[in-house]
Structure formats: structure tokens, C-alpha cells
Write a protein that holds these residues in place. Structure first.
Motif, PDB file in Angstrom:
ATOM      1  N   LEU A  30       4.308  -1.068  -2.517  1.00  2.91           N
ATOM      2  CA  LEU A  30       3.680  -2.239  -1.911  1.00  2.91           C
ATOM      3  C   LEU A  30       4.713  -3.129  -1.234  1.00  2.91           C
ATOM      4  O   LEU A  30       5.824  -3.319  -1.752  1.00  2.91           O
ATOM      5  CB  LEU A  30       2.933  -3.049  -2.973  1.00  2.91           C
ATOM      6  CG  LEU A  30       1.674  -2.407  -3.580  1.00  2.91           C
ATOM      7  CD1 LEU A  30       1.163  -3.268  -4.727  1.00  2.91           C
ATOM      8  CD2 LEU A  30       0.587  -2.225  -2.534  1.00  2.91           C
ATOM      9  N   ARG A 222      -7.526  -2.122   0.302  1.00  7.71           N
ATOM     10  CA  ARG A 222      -6.468  -1.340   0.941  1.00  7.71           C
ATOM     11  C   ARG A 222      -6.671   0.113   0.508  1.00  7.71           C
ATOM     12  O   ARG A 222      -6.754   0.409  -0.689  1.00  7.71           O
ATOM     13  CB  ARG A 222      -5.098  -1.848   0.484  1.00  7.71           C
ATOM     14  CG  ARG A 222      -3.896  -1.148   1.095  1.00  7.71           C
ATOM     15  CD  ARG A 222      -2.643  -1.397   0.258  1.00  7.71           C
ATOM     16  NE  ARG A 222      -2.527  -2.754  -0.216  1.00  7.71           N
ATOM     17  CZ  ARG A 222      -1.860  -3.725   0.393  1.00  7.71           C
ATOM     18  NH1 ARG A 222      -1.240  -3.474   1.529  1.00  7.71           N
ATOM     19  NH2 ARG A 222      -1.793  -4.933  -0.124  1.00  7.71           N
ATOM     20  N   TYR A 224      -5.771   4.412   1.802  1.00  3.09           N
ATOM     21  CA  TYR A 224      -5.221   5.330   2.790  1.00  3.09           C
ATOM     22  C   TYR A 224      -4.949   6.687   2.145  1.00  3.09           C
ATOM     23  O   TYR A 224      -4.953   6.844   0.915  1.00  3.09           O
ATOM     24  CB  TYR A 224      -3.933   4.780   3.411  1.00  3.09           C
ATOM     25  CG  TYR A 224      -2.837   4.466   2.424  1.00  3.09           C
ATOM     26  CD1 TYR A 224      -1.971   5.459   1.948  1.00  3.09           C
ATOM     27  CD2 TYR A 224      -2.643   3.163   1.957  1.00  3.09           C
ATOM     28  CE1 TYR A 224      -0.969   5.177   1.041  1.00  3.09           C
ATOM     29  CE2 TYR A 224      -1.638   2.871   1.047  1.00  3.09           C
ATOM     30  CZ  TYR A 224      -0.807   3.878   0.594  1.00  3.09           C
ATOM     31  OH  TYR A 224       0.188   3.597  -0.303  1.00  3.09           O
ATOM     32  N   ASP A 240      -3.997  -0.388   5.983  1.00  2.00           N
ATOM     33  CA  ASP A 240      -2.818  -0.970   5.353  1.00  2.00           C
ATOM     34  C   ASP A 240      -2.109  -1.783   6.428  1.00  2.00           C
ATOM     35  O   ASP A 240      -2.636  -1.984   7.528  1.00  2.00           O
ATOM     36  CB  ASP A 240      -1.904   0.124   4.784  1.00  2.00           C
ATOM     37  CG  ASP A 240      -0.947  -0.398   3.708  1.00  2.00           C
ATOM     38  OD1 ASP A 240      -0.960  -1.609   3.436  1.00  2.00           O
ATOM     39  OD2 ASP A 240      -0.179   0.407   3.163  1.00  2.00           O
ATOM     40  N   ASN A 259      -4.739  -6.311   6.772  1.00  2.35           N
ATOM     41  CA  ASN A 259      -4.704  -4.854   6.895  1.00  2.35           C
ATOM     42  C   ASN A 259      -5.490  -4.413   8.122  1.00  2.35           C
ATOM     43  O   ASN A 259      -6.499  -5.033   8.487  1.00  2.35           O
ATOM     44  CB  ASN A 259      -5.289  -4.195   5.644  1.00  2.35           C
ATOM     45  CG  ASN A 259      -4.467  -4.469   4.401  1.00  2.35           C
ATOM     46  OD1 ASN A 259      -3.266  -4.677   4.476  1.00  2.35           O
ATOM     47  ND2 ASN A 259      -5.119  -4.479   3.252  1.00  2.35           N
TER      48      ASN A 259
END
Length: 568
Positions: A30, A222, A224, A240, A259
């Protein structure tokens, strides 16, 4: 024709087979995580014999784990070796196989780090709660004009799911609902009003509650997937954000905005690292009624090529285009020509009629003496060399630069590190004649967090007195020229360059307009529980904005979430 291309294809194939780093694909660390500061130390101190790739963040967990595994611990002191071990355990996903813990009820926290883990022959899954609970107090404008006292709070609840399939596919999903009472300066800078849709840095749909603009409710998501089809290539697809650069701020692409939806390719071969990012963003405008439909879309493309001939030197060039799919002569949609991953974007933009918002820039990073790192970033929005040479303040000479240094183990005190950074951006930087093509996503700046027409100085101290303890202290001073009465002095990215400029075409200087001066002293004390992703924080901030003063203190606990600071 085929014979002419064959040597180039063979050369490319050879380069790709000698990539300096290639790992099983995994999730990313992160942004704003303490691990990035520790990676800087590893890089500057030269604990590994190869380049540490941190120019483009976030960085994958697998890559960080490999860097920390290869680090030479014999050069470290006792305190730093213990700190190193804590950071390594945060990213080492084979940790469950190295422990004999029974955990809680034989199912939970078996590795002392993750709430629940599931591992099979070709997969690994880790599930954790996402939690941030804190409370505090702010005293605002405590001078002769009166004082406002108010409570501060943060209540985030959700979960984080991450995993890896067949050592090639990584997945990550983070979901949490948030109830928060923010400091007054955040509310004022974001122009948040009761019972209206708000725009908070780093977030999208934000609404007020309790008839109080200080009380906000928002949902953060978030998610992905990552894929590594070959040793030299990593692909990331989802929602993101990214941070390009080595500084506290980034002038190229920062994490200030919310994001966005994107597809990213990162390739590494020989001494080169090449990144392409294709993004769909939102052209946000306030007070849009739901019946008006969705927000208009906008698109952005970024690429950066870095040359790293040694472990102490990195040179890079980057480029970006931000554009609206709506043009004066009709709907254009997504511009397919920008999908070319190798071409010079500016040449395409000119070929199409020079209707899009492009930037070009360069970066450097130099490590020296095992204690010092010097870094720079230079971004050009538009430039006329003849008028720059004349020194007449031509409005269209729009550029910015960053110069900074990091010094490790200041005064020979182990783990006491300092960072000094200066940022300067000319007026009208990031603006465009088509407002929808400005350098913003969801109304939030993609470059420097505060925008343009500014000077800024940051002085940051970081200290790890004990392995579990982290102290960060930052002083910053910013001078920025704002726009009085709707005029265009170049400090607001969100207006068109066609808005009349009171100064005219010449004589424009940095911080012209209504002068805003902000001084901030920000401190954070953090304690890590075990080698888990659980942190106890105490945060303080003293801030003056022109003549208005404010002070705040906030204490809380975080589980599996990074500490995100609003920087301006």
C-alpha cells in the motif's frame, strides 16, 4: 522488410531474457506504508548488490520480499536487524510454513500475522479485517477573532482479501465504510457543504451527515488483478492509484487523487525499466443531480523509461497525456493511437491537432557515500525557449521542478533519517484550454497535491528508536498564488487557460495573485504490534494558514490499512 526487422527483434529477445529482476506476481504494498522508507534505507546503504526499483510505486510484495531476503544484514546494527526482520515478515508470504503456531481455535492467526489463510497446491489466500478507529480534538482559529473547538474521529470497517494463483496471478480487494470528522482546514480546502455531494482528496462519493460539514461518510474500494506472463513483464488491471517519483510530493503522478480504473504494464530488461499506464478517469463537477446521468469520462496515458546503469544511479524520462473524449467537432471516444506503448505521445498529440493536455519530464536519483540520496524531478507542460531566455515571465512557459535529498543515520545516530525537499511550479501549470482535459481526476490534482503557482519546502525527520517504534516529524512551508474574484492567476488547475489573465501574457511570476502562506508542523508516533499489520498511532498537527491557526491531536489503531496523510 522482414529481414530488416529481424536484428531488432533478436536484440529485444536477448534483452528480455536477462532482466535484472523477475518474480512470481503478487499484490502491491500500500502507498504510504512504512516499508517504503525502509526500502529507501536499503537502497541508500547499499545492502543489496543490485538496483532497488522504487521510482514507481506501489511496488509488489514479492519484489520487496526478495530485496529484503537478499539484504546483507551483517552491515546492520542490532536495532536495525530487528526492524528488518519485522518488515520482512510483513511481506513474506511463506511465513505460515516457517512457524509452528496453532493460532486461535486452530484456524485464525496461525502465522501470527493474517487473520485467516488458505493454501493449496496452486494458490494462497489471505483474509484480514480492515479497521481504523481513532478519536481526537481540534482547536481552530484560536486568536482574537474567536475559537472553534471540535471533536475529530475516524471509524473505518471492512476487509482485505489478497492471494496468488499458480504463481502468476495476484488478486487484491479492499473494502471499507468510513465515518469521519475531519479537521477544519480539510473541510474548507475541499469546500464541503452540508447536504451536498463532497469531494475529499483520495475519495470519490462523499456525503455529510448530522447536518455538519465536518462529519463525512464515504465508501472506499480498491481492487485489482496482477499477472506475470513472462519473467520480464508484470501486468496490473483494476482500481488503484500510483505515485511516480522519489520525493514526498510528485509532480508527475501523485497519490493525491482518488483511485481510478487502469491497465499498467511494467517491463524490466537489461538496465532498463519501462512502465505504461492507461487510465479512465472522471471529469467531476460539483452539485450534479443524479438525474443528469453519470459524470463525463476522461482518459490519461503515462509512460516512463528508467535507465539504471549501476546500483547508485537512476535516470528517467516520462510523458503523459490527459484528454477528454468530447471535442468541439464531436465525440471522439478513446484515442486508439495512444495505445502504442513505445511511441512519443507528444508527436501523436500534435498529429491529432494539438487538442490534448501533455506533459514531459525527467528524473534523477543518485546514491552516494552509503548515507546520501539526491533526487530531482522536472516537468514541462509547455515551453518557449526564446521567451524563457528573455526572462519576461511568458505565461505559457509552464514547468515545475523538484530537488531533494535524503540522509541516512544523521549525526551517526542509527535509524535517524532526514529528508529535505523543495518544489516550485510555475503559474498555469497543468491547466488546459479544455477544462475537461485538465490534470485532474474526480476534481483532484494528479500532480502536486496543492496544484500549481507555488513554492514549497518540506523537512522530514524519521526515527526508529526501537524496532516496533517509529517517529515521524515534518515541517512544511508553502506559498501559493490564488485567484481572487474568479480571475486567472494560474493557481487553479480546474479552470481554462482561456479565462482572462490579469497579468497578461508577460510578467507572470510564481505565487502571483492572492498570496496563501501555509506553515505546518506534523508529527506521528507509531507502534507496531508484533509482526502483524496492526499499528497504534498518535498524530499531532499545528498549522497556520495566513493568520488562521489550528492545532489537533488524534490517537487510534489501524489494522491492515496504510496511514494516509492529506499533504497540503
Amino acid at each position: 522488410m522482414v529481414r530488416e526487422k529481424a536484428p531488432l527483434i533478436v536484440l529485444l529477445a536477448i534483452c528480455l531474457t536477462v532482466c535484472s529482476h523477475g518474480f512470481a506476481q503478487s499484490q502491491d504494498i500500500l502507498l504510504n506504508h512504512d516499508l517504503y522508507h525502509y526500502l529507501d534505507r536499503v537502497d541508500i546503504r547499499g545492502y543489496t548488490d543490485s538496483v532497488v526499483h522504487t521510482d514507481i510505486k506501489p511496488v509488489s510484495r514479492a519484489y520487496v520480499a526478495d530485496v529484503l531476503r537478499r539484504a546483507d544484514r551483517s552491515q546492520m546494527g542490532v536495532n536495525e536487524r530487528k526492524w528488518h526482520q519485522r518488515m520482512y515478515k510483513l511481506v513474506w508470504d511463506d511465513l505460515p510454513d516457517s512457524t509452528n503456531r496453532t493460532g486461535i481455535l486452530g484456524e485464525f492467526y496461525r502465522n501470527g500475522r493474517d487473520f485467516y489463510q488458505l493454501k493449496g497446491e496452486n494458490f494462497q489466500l489471505f483474509a484480514n479485517p480492515a479497521l481504523s478507529i481513532g478519536g481526537g480534538f481540534e482547536r481552530h482559529q484560536f486568536d482574537s477573532s474567536g475559537t472553534t473547538n471540535q471533536g475529530l474521529s475516524l471509524n473505518s470497517r471492512g476487509f482485505v482479501l489478497r492471494g496468488m494463483l499458480y504463481k502468476k496471478i495476484g488478486i487484491y480487494a479492499e473494502v471499507h465504510d468510513n465515518l469521519a470528522r475531519y479537521p477544519q482546514f480539510v473541510i474548507q480546502r475541499s469546500d464541503i457543504q452540508p447536504n451536498q455531494r463532497a469531494n475529499l482528496p483520495g475519495e470519490t462519493f462523499v456525503k455529510t451527515f448530522d447536518r455538519n460539514p465536518n462529519a463525512l461518510n464515504f465508501f472506499h474500494n480498491r481492487a485489482y488483478m496482477t499477472y506475470q506472463p513472462a519473467k520480464f513483464l508484470n501486468i496490473k488491471f483494476g482500481h488503484d492509484r500510483a505515485f511516480w517519483g522519489n520525493g514526498y510530493q510528485s509532480l508527475a503522478l501523485s497519490d493525491n487523487g482518488a483511485n481510478y480504473f487502469f491497465l499498467q504494464f511494467n517491463s524490466c530488461f537489461w538496465k532498463l525499466e519501462y512502465t505504461n499506464l492507461f487510465a479512465q478517469m472522471i471529469d467531476y463537477f460539483a452539485a450534479k443531480p443524479d438525474r443528469a446521468g453519470t459524470f463525463p469520462r476522461k482518459y490519461a496515458v503515462f509512460h516512463q523509461l528508467s535507465y539504471k546503469p549501476t546500483s547508485w544511479l537512476s535516470l528517467g524520462a516520462f510523458e503523459s497525456i490527459v484528454y477528454s473524449p468530447v471535442a468541439p467537432n464531436g465525440q471522439r471516444g478513446f484515442e486508439l493511437q495512444y495505445l502504442n506503448p513505445l511511441i512519443f505521445f507528444r508527436s501523436i498529440e500534435q498529429t491529432l491537432g494539438s487538442s490534448d493536455n501533455g506533459t514531459l519530464g525527467f528524473t534523477t536519483k543518485i546514491n552516494a557515500l552509503k548515507h546520501l540520496q539526491v533526487y530531482t524531478q522536472f516537468v514541462i507542460d509547455d515551453f518557449n525557449f526564446a521567451k524563457f531566455r528573455d526572462g519576461d515571465g511568458f505565461w505559457a512557459n509552464r514547468f515545475g521542478y523538484q530537488a531533494g535529498l535524503k540522509y541516512i543515520d544523521l549525526l551517526n545516530i542509527p535509524t535517524l533519517d532526514v529528508q529535505l525537499e523543495y518544489n516550485r511550479l510555475r503559474p498555469f501549470m497543468y491547466q488546459h484550454f479544455n477544462v475537461a482535459s485538465n490534470y485532474r481526476h474526480y476534481g483532484q490534482n494528479l500532480g502536486h497535491a496543492a496544484g500549481s503557482n507555488l513554492n514549497e519546502l518540506n523537512l522530514i525527520f524519521r526515527y526508529h528508536p526501537l524496532p516496533a517504534w517509529n517517529v515521524m516529524l515534518r515541517y512544511s512551508r508553502m506559498q501559493q498564488g490564488l485567484n481572487p474574484n474568479g480571475e486567472n492567476y494560474g493557481g487553479d488547475i480546474g479552470i481554462s487557460t482561456d479565462v482572462p489573465r490579469p497579468v497578461g501574457d508577460f510578467g507572470n511570476e510564481v505565487a502571483q495573485g492572492d498570496l496563501l502562506e501555509i506553515d505546518q508542523l506534523y508529527g506521528r508516533l507509531t507502534y507496531q504490534l508484533g509482526h502483524s499489520g496492526t499499528w497504534l498511532d498518535v498524530i499531532g498537527r499545528y498549522r497556520t494558514e495566513n493568520e488562521v491557526q489550528s492545532a489537533m491531536v488524534l490517537a487510534g489503531i489501524r489494522l491492515n490499512l496504510a496511514q494516509r496523510e492529506i499533504k497540503y
